[in-house]
Design an enzyme around this catalytic site. Sequence first.
Site, PDB file in Angstrom:
ATOM      1  CE1 TYR A 275     -10.745  -3.958  25.085  1.00 38.24           C
ATOM      2  CE2 TYR A 275      -9.179  -5.396  24.003  1.00 38.24           C
ATOM      3  CZ  TYR A 275      -9.389  -4.672  25.182  1.00 38.24           C
ATOM      4  OH  TYR A 275      -8.497  -4.446  26.035  1.00 38.24           O
ATOM      5  CG  MET A 323      -0.617  -6.062  24.497  1.00 37.43           C
ATOM      6  SD  MET A 323      -0.249  -5.036  25.919  1.00 37.43           S
ATOM      7  CE  MET A 323      -1.035  -3.669  25.072  1.00 37.43           C
TER       8      MET A 323
END
Length: 383
Positions: A275, A323
Site C-alpha cells: 500500500y 491486516m
Amino acid sequence: MHTNSLIELDRSAYQNNIGFLKKTFGKKVIISSVVKGNAYGHGVQEFVSMAFECGVKHFSVFDVQEAKVVKTTLTNKATIMVMGLVQDEDLEWVIQNDVEFFVFDKSRLTNAMKVAKKLDRKAILHIEVETGMNRTGFDKKELNAVITYLKKEEQHLTFKGLCTHYAGAESIANYYRVDQQIKKFEEIYAFFCKNNLKPQIRHSACSAASIMFPQTRMDMVRIGIMQYGLWPSPEVFVTYLNSKKNKTDPLQRVITWKSAIMSVKKVNSGEFIGYGTSFMAKRKMTIATIPIGYCHGYSRSLSNQGRVLIHGQRCVVVGSVNMNMMTVDITDLEMAKKEDEVVLIGTQKELSISVASFSDFSDQLNYELLTRISKAIPRKIIK
Ligand SMILES: *Cc1c(COP(=O)(O)O)cnc(C)c1O
C-alpha cells in the site's frame, strides 16, 4: 483458528525459569504464576497445564473469565487468585469454587459476605491496600472499618492475604516512590497486627520488585514476565547481573512464533511495495509474503522496521504491515521459496529474534507485544 502460524512453548525453558525463581526466592516463598492476558500471549490453557506439570500450584488472573479457564483446565488442583475484576453476578461461582480474590472496596467486601452467608461457604479474601500506586486498594482511613468488618463476619470471610502493588519497580527512576510504598505497606501490616487481625500471608512483589527490592518477597511473589523467560526491563536485568559473579542470563525464552512463506515475487528497481509509497525498491528485489498481519498481533508500527528469520538470516519487513500479510526482503536469499519456515520470535540456526528486540524498532513493550498475539493462533508445547 489461524493455521498460518504456530506458537511453540518450550517446556524445558519453563522448567529452567521456575528452577531459577525457586532458587532465588527460597522454599518459604510461594510463587504465584501470573497468567492474565492469555498467559502473556502464550495461551492460557496450554501454559497453565505445562506450568502445573512443572510444579506450579498457584495462579493469578485478572478477572473471573480467566479464572474459569484456569479452573476448567486444571480442575481443582491449583489455587486461583483474581487480582482485578469480580462482578457481583460472578461472586457466587467464585466463592463456591474457593477462588481467592482481591478486595479493594467496601461494596465488594459486603457483597462477598452476603453471598458467602447465603452459600454457607467462606469467601477467601486478599485485602488490597493503597500504598501509593493510586489504582485500586483501601485507603488508610477505611482500614478501621475493614478490620471491624472482617472480625465481625469472621465465620463468612477468610482473611487470606494482605497485599499491594508497586508503581513501576522496574525503573530506578521510581526508586523513591516504591521505597515509600514498601514502608507504607509495613505500617499497614503493623496496624492490622495492633488490631489483633493477621492475614495468613502477605504479598506485594511482581517480577521487578522481587529482584530490585528483595524485602518485598514476603510470603508470596506474583511472577508474570520472568517466568516466561523475559526481564521486566533492561535495568532489572543489569541489577540482577551486578549482584552475581556469573554474568549469564539465567532465564530462557519460552515462546517461539513461526510462520511460513506464502509467496515469492520479483520487483523491479523504482517500484513501490504494498500500500502507498512507504517503500520503494532501490534495486531489483525479491519479496516474500508472510501470512501474518496486525490482526494476528504483529503491530503495524513494525512496518518497514520488523525483522524475521528465514534460512537463519535476518530479513527486514518492507512496506506496511497489512491486516493479514506483510512483505519481507529476501533479495539476498536465493534459496528461499514458498513454504519455507519464517521465525517471528525465536531462534533459527545461529540467530535469534528476541522479544525485547521489538522495543528497539517500535515503542512496544515486551508485555504489550506478547499479549497482542492473537488467541486464535494454535499453541503447542514442545520438549
Ligand atoms: C501483572 C501483575 C503482576 C505481575 O507482573 P510482572 O511484571 O509480569 O511480574 C503482579 N501483580 C499484579 C497486581 C499484576 O497486575
